[in-house]
Design a protein around this motif. Structure first.
Motif, PDB file in Angstrom:
ATOM      1  N   GLN A   1       0.853  -1.176   0.000  1.00  0.00           N
ATOM      2  CA  GLN A   1       0.000   0.000   0.000  1.00  0.00           C
ATOM      3  C   GLN A   1       0.891   1.229   0.000  1.00  0.00           C
ATOM      4  OE1 GLN A   1      -0.828   1.820   3.269  1.00  0.00           O
ATOM      5  NE2 GLN A   1       0.061   0.456   4.762  1.00  0.00           N
ATOM      6  N   PRO A   2       0.427   2.367  -0.519  1.00  0.00           N
ATOM      7  CA  PRO A   2       1.304   3.535  -0.642  1.00  0.00           C
ATOM      8  C   PRO A   2       1.743   4.087   0.703  1.00  0.00           C
ATOM      9  CG  PRO A   2      -0.973   4.121  -1.151  1.00  0.00           C
ATOM     10  CD  PRO A   2      -0.931   2.629  -1.036  1.00  0.00           C
ATOM     11  N   ARG A   3       3.053   4.244   0.862  1.00  0.00           N
ATOM     12  CA  ARG A   3       3.616   4.800   2.084  1.00  0.00           C
ATOM     13  C   ARG A   3       5.061   5.199   1.811  1.00  0.00           C
ATOM     14  NH1 ARG A   3       4.184  -0.555   1.981  1.00  0.00           N
ATOM     15  NH2 ARG A   3       5.862  -1.602   3.136  1.00  0.00           N
ATOM     16  N   ALA A   4       5.579   6.110   2.606  1.00  0.00           N
ATOM     17  CA  ALA A   4       6.972   6.523   2.461  1.00  0.00           C
ATOM     18  C   ALA A   4       7.887   5.480   3.100  1.00  0.00           C
ATOM     19  CB  ALA A   4       7.177   7.882   3.125  1.00  0.00           C
ATOM     20  N   PRO A   5       9.113   5.331   2.602  1.00  0.00           N
ATOM     21  CA  PRO A   5      10.060   4.404   3.246  1.00  0.00           C
ATOM     22  C   PRO A   5      10.323   4.820   4.689  1.00  0.00           C
ATOM     23  CG  PRO A   5      10.869   5.106   1.089  1.00  0.00           C
ATOM     24  CD  PRO A   5       9.696   5.970   1.407  1.00  0.00           C
ATOM     25  N   GLN A   6      10.685   3.875   5.518  1.00  0.00           N
ATOM     26  CA  GLN A   6      10.931   4.151   6.916  1.00  0.00           C
ATOM     27  C   GLN A   6      12.308   4.745   7.153  1.00  0.00           C
ATOM     28  OE1 GLN A   6      10.134   0.416   8.917  1.00  0.00           O
ATOM     29  NE2 GLN A   6       7.981   0.948   9.184  1.00  0.00           N
ATOM     30  N   ARG A   7      13.159   4.677   6.137  1.00  0.00           N
ATOM     31  CA  ARG A   7      14.467   5.318   6.270  1.00  0.00           C
ATOM     32  C   ARG A   7      14.828   6.011   4.970  1.00  0.00           C
ATOM     33  NH1 ARG A   7      17.852  -0.362   6.232  1.00  0.00           N
ATOM     34  NH2 ARG A   7      19.242   0.141   4.491  1.00  0.00           N
ATOM     35  N   SER A   8      15.808   6.892   5.039  1.00  0.00           N
ATOM     36  CA  SER A   8      16.177   7.701   3.880  1.00  0.00           C
ATOM     37  C   SER A   8      16.686   6.823   2.743  1.00  0.00           C
ATOM     38  CB  SER A   8      17.246   8.713   4.285  1.00  0.00           C
ATOM     39  OG  SER A   8      17.634   9.492   3.172  1.00  0.00           O
ATOM     40  N   VAL A   9      16.225   7.127   1.533  1.00  0.00           N
ATOM     41  CA  VAL A   9      16.639   6.402   0.330  1.00  0.00           C
ATOM     42  C   VAL A   9      17.058   7.427  -0.715  1.00  0.00           C
ATOM     43  CG1 VAL A   9      15.929   4.854  -1.531  1.00  0.00           C
ATOM     44  CG2 VAL A   9      15.068   4.491   0.787  1.00  0.00           C
ATOM     45  N   ASP A  10      18.172   7.182  -1.372  1.00  0.00           N
ATOM     46  CA  ASP A  10      18.637   8.078  -2.432  1.00  0.00           C
ATOM     47  C   ASP A  10      19.283   7.227  -3.509  1.00  0.00           C
ATOM     48  OD1 ASP A  10      19.853  10.133  -3.997  1.00  0.00           O
ATOM     49  OD2 ASP A  10      19.801  11.443  -2.242  1.00  0.00           O
ATOM     50  N   GLY A  11      18.665   7.185  -4.692  1.00  0.00           N
ATOM     51  CA  GLY A  11      19.182   6.359  -5.771  1.00  0.00           C
ATOM     52  C   GLY A  11      18.835   6.955  -7.115  1.00  0.00           C
ATOM     53  N   THR A  12      18.838   6.124  -8.158  1.00  0.00           N
ATOM     54  CA  THR A  12      18.541   6.585  -9.507  1.00  0.00           C
ATOM     55  C   THR A  12      17.692   5.555 -10.249  1.00  0.00           C
ATOM     56  OG1 THR A  12      20.560   5.588 -10.410  1.00  0.00           O
ATOM     57  CG2 THR A  12      20.708   7.882  -9.679  1.00  0.00           C
ATOM     58  N   ILE A  13      17.057   6.016 -11.313  1.00  0.00           N
ATOM     59  CA  ILE A  13      16.387   5.103 -12.241  1.00  0.00           C
ATOM     60  C   ILE A  13      17.481   4.401 -13.029  1.00  0.00           C
ATOM     61  CG2 ILE A  13      14.870   4.917 -14.238  1.00  0.00           C
ATOM     62  CD1 ILE A  13      13.315   7.290 -13.215  1.00  0.00           C
TER      63      ILE A  13
ATOM     64  N   ARG B   1      18.258   0.653  -6.081  1.00  0.00           N
ATOM     65  CA  ARG B   1      18.152   0.451  -4.645  1.00  0.00           C
ATOM     66  C   ARG B   1      17.182  -0.691  -4.390  1.00  0.00           C
ATOM     67  NH1 ARG B   1      21.997   2.932  -5.111  1.00  0.00           N
ATOM     68  NH2 ARG B   1      22.695   4.850  -4.080  1.00  0.00           N
ATOM     69  N   GLY B   2      17.463  -1.500  -3.334  1.00  0.00           N
ATOM     70  CA  GLY B   2      16.629  -2.663  -3.064  1.00  0.00           C
ATOM     71  C   GLY B   2      16.348  -2.840  -1.590  1.00  0.00           C
ATOM     72  N   SER B   3      16.060  -4.081  -1.194  1.00  0.00           N
ATOM     73  CA  SER B   3      15.658  -4.350   0.186  1.00  0.00           C
ATOM     74  C   SER B   3      16.779  -4.050   1.175  1.00  0.00           C
ATOM     75  CB  SER B   3      15.199  -5.801   0.325  1.00  0.00           C
ATOM     76  OG  SER B   3      16.226  -6.708  -0.073  1.00  0.00           O
ATOM     77  N   ARG B   4      18.029  -4.209   0.772  1.00  0.00           N
ATOM     78  CA  ARG B   4      19.127  -3.893   1.681  1.00  0.00           C
ATOM     79  C   ARG B   4      19.187  -2.393   1.975  1.00  0.00           C
ATOM     80  NH1 ARG B   4      24.829  -4.193  -1.802  1.00  0.00           N
ATOM     81  NH2 ARG B   4      24.306  -2.529  -3.293  1.00  0.00           N
ATOM     82  N   ASP B   5      18.567  -1.587   1.110  1.00  0.00           N
ATOM     83  CA  ASP B   5      18.521  -0.134   1.304  1.00  0.00           C
ATOM     84  C   ASP B   5      17.238   0.316   1.985  1.00  0.00           C
ATOM     85  OD1 ASP B   5      21.002   0.437  -0.339  1.00  0.00           O
ATOM     86  OD2 ASP B   5      19.745  -0.517  -1.856  1.00  0.00           O
ATOM     87  N   GLY B   6      16.411  -0.671   2.399  1.00  0.00           N
ATOM     88  CA  GLY B   6      15.185  -0.341   3.107  1.00  0.00           C
ATOM     89  C   GLY B   6      13.948  -0.302   2.258  1.00  0.00           C
ATOM     90  N   LEU B   7      14.032  -0.652   0.982  1.00  0.00           N
ATOM     91  CA  LEU B   7      12.857  -0.602   0.113  1.00  0.00           C
ATOM     92  C   LEU B   7      12.034  -1.883   0.221  1.00  0.00           C
ATOM     93  CD1 LEU B   7      14.044   1.097  -3.211  1.00  0.00           C
ATOM     94  CD2 LEU B   7      12.730   2.079  -1.323  1.00  0.00           C
ATOM     95  N   ALA B   8      10.710  -1.716   0.108  1.00  0.00           N
ATOM     96  CA  ALA B   8       9.773  -2.834   0.148  1.00  0.00           C
ATOM     97  C   ALA B   8       8.579  -2.478  -0.735  1.00  0.00           C
ATOM     98  CB  ALA B   8       9.313  -3.101   1.588  1.00  0.00           C
ATOM     99  N   PRO B   9       7.802  -3.487  -1.170  1.00  0.00           N
ATOM    100  CA  PRO B   9       6.617  -3.201  -1.972  1.00  0.00           C
ATOM    101  C   PRO B   9       5.698  -2.197  -1.282  1.00  0.00           C
ATOM    102  CG  PRO B   9       7.082  -5.530  -2.035  1.00  0.00           C
ATOM    103  CD  PRO B   9       8.027  -4.945  -1.014  1.00  0.00           C
ATOM    104  N   GLY B  10       5.244  -1.194  -2.028  1.00  0.00           N
ATOM    105  CA  GLY B  10       4.379  -0.149  -1.497  1.00  0.00           C
ATOM    106  C   GLY B  10       5.104   1.138  -1.189  1.00  0.00           C
ATOM    107  N   HIS B  11       6.415   1.098  -1.074  1.00  0.00           N
ATOM    108  CA  HIS B  11       7.161   2.325  -0.787  1.00  0.00           C
ATOM    109  C   HIS B  11       7.104   3.279  -1.980  1.00  0.00           C
ATOM    110  CE1 HIS B  11       9.792   0.570   2.678  1.00  0.00           C
ATOM    111  NE2 HIS B  11       8.643   1.062   3.098  1.00  0.00           N
ATOM    112  N   VAL B  12       6.866   4.545  -1.669  1.00  0.00           N
ATOM    113  CA  VAL B  12       6.770   5.585  -2.693  1.00  0.00           C
ATOM    114  C   VAL B  12       8.039   6.426  -2.672  1.00  0.00           C
ATOM    115  CG1 VAL B  12       5.495   7.617  -3.477  1.00  0.00           C
ATOM    116  CG2 VAL B  12       4.256   5.649  -2.551  1.00  0.00           C
ATOM    117  N   LEU B  13       8.589   6.692  -3.853  1.00  0.00           N
ATOM    118  CA  LEU B  13       9.778   7.518  -3.995  1.00  0.00           C
ATOM    119  C   LEU B  13       9.467   8.704  -4.896  1.00  0.00           C
ATOM    120  CD1 LEU B  13      12.427   4.704  -4.613  1.00  0.00           C
ATOM    121  CD2 LEU B  13      12.008   5.926  -2.473  1.00  0.00           C
TER     122      LEU B  13
END
Length: 368
Positions: free
Chosen positions: A253-265, A285-297
């Motif tokens: 579901q749409p939500r912001a990541p729980q920690r800071s993420v900075d990457g590129t397409i 960026r992937g799960s090791r960077d804190g990303l999960a399904p539903g996270h909005v960037l």
């Protein structure tokens, strides 16, 4: 279930898969995310009736400037059965509690009059967070292997029936390697190798689906498979892997990541040069960077490269806000996301970052 005459409450035609809304506010998780203010749209309605074809993102966007803030204002009525699910015909309404905006839910009361003959009532299903058909179609055609060494351990097609070099749906092929009995398998071909543009680190090997097959029998280390569907011809050397499950959990579901993420397409798997809304992109960026399904960037379009007219230096202009992406599949070092908003064409190399990053998100007062 069958019905005769009369008025009955009916469901709606089969939509997307059931998606539960995870309620952060009730669990206290929303407060743990920080003091981000919720920005209501100036034209936010007092009430909105959900229709078939809506997504959670669509509904949130009718009320909020930033749809991923939906969990911060969603309020559950404990008297409603399955209050975490929203169906066509339900009413989402805006109200205030202690001066803060909240969104509530009223179950739809739609009534359908049946004709004298007996009919089947179609099952009603909850709205999805985003166009799931787009996501599922992509996931059925693409997957990523985090460790390229694994490819050497995978089963592969060694031959087709009747000495065929290429095979299609209905044909049989022979595969060598570890193929589980009585299973259903995906047939894949090697695709793009992704690397971090800055460090050169290997991020993932993309596999492209060419079809699906089912187990028929085995003789020694050779398995006979029947091709049940084919996107293109199946060739000798194509890889054989168990199908990857596509779980869509309550966290989707749409939500912001729980920690800071900075990457590129990182790339556009379908080879499109200019990226628009509802197109799939690969992120570095992937799960090791804190990303999960539903996270909005949020997406920042790279500034144009120009020449300083005085010093003749090459300068890159500051980036500009260009859209939002929702992650729907996260691997260890990379992920796939769907472009939910694009105010201008996006491109490979554009920056993606946590939308709650200080100074990057414009919020408005929630008081009216």
């Amino acid at each position: 279930m069958k019905r005769g005459y009369g008025d009955i409450r009916a469901g709606h035609w089969r939509g997307a898969v059931l998606v539960a809304l995870l309620v952060w506010l009730a669990s206290g998780s929303a407060q743990a995310q920080g003091p981000t203010q919720v920005g209501l749209r100036d034209d936010a309605p007092e009430r909105y009736t959900v229709v078939r074809g809506d997504t959670l993102w669509d509904i949130a966007g009718r009320f909020l400037r930033h749809p991923w803030q939906w969990p911060e204002v969603w309020q559950v009525n404990p008297q409603i059965r399955n209050p975490h699910l929203i169906y066509p015909g339900d009413v989402v309404y805006l109200y205030y509690r202690n001066g803060r905006p909240r969104l509530g839910l009223e179950r739809g009361q739609e009534v359908v009059r049946l004709s004298p003959e007996v009919r089947h009532i179609p099952r009603r299903e909850a709205i999805p967070p985003l166009p799931l058909e787009t996501v599922q179609h992509f996931l059925s055609a693409h997957r990523v292997v985090d460790d390229p060494a694994r490819v050497d351990e995978l089963a592969y097609v060694v031959a087709g029936d009747d000495r065929r070099i290429v095979s299609g749906a209905g044909d049989h092929v022979y595969a060598r390697g570890d193929v589980e009995e009585h299973g259903r398998f995906g047939l894949y071909r090697l695709g793009e190798r992704y690397h971090d543009s800055a460090s050169g680190e290997f991020l993932g090997l993309e596999l492209e689906s060419v079809g699906q097959a089912r187990w028929v029998r085995r003789e020694g280390d050779i398995a006979r498979l029947e091709i049940v569907s084919a996107r293109q011809e199946v060739r000798n050397g194509d890889l054989v892997m168990p199908l990857e499950p596509f779980p869509l959990t309550a966290e989707f579901q749409p939500r912001a990541p729980q920690r800071s993420v900075d990457g590129t397409i990182l790339a556009v798997p379908d080879g499109v040069h200019f990226i628009g809304r509802l197109q799939v992109v690969a992120l570095d960026r992937g799960s090791r960077d804190g990303l999960a399904p539903g996270h909005v960037l949020a997406v920042e379009q790279r500034g144009e490269l120009v020449i300083d007219p005085v010093t003749d230096e090459s300068l890159r202009l500051p980036g500009v806000d260009a859209g939002q992406i929702m992650v729907f599949r996260a691997y260890d070092k990379m992920s796939y996301g769907l472009v939910m908003r694009a105010s201008r064409p996006l491109s490979v190399g554009d920056r993606v970052y946590d939308p709650d990053t200080a100074g990057r998100v414009t919020t408005t007062s929630f008081m009216r």
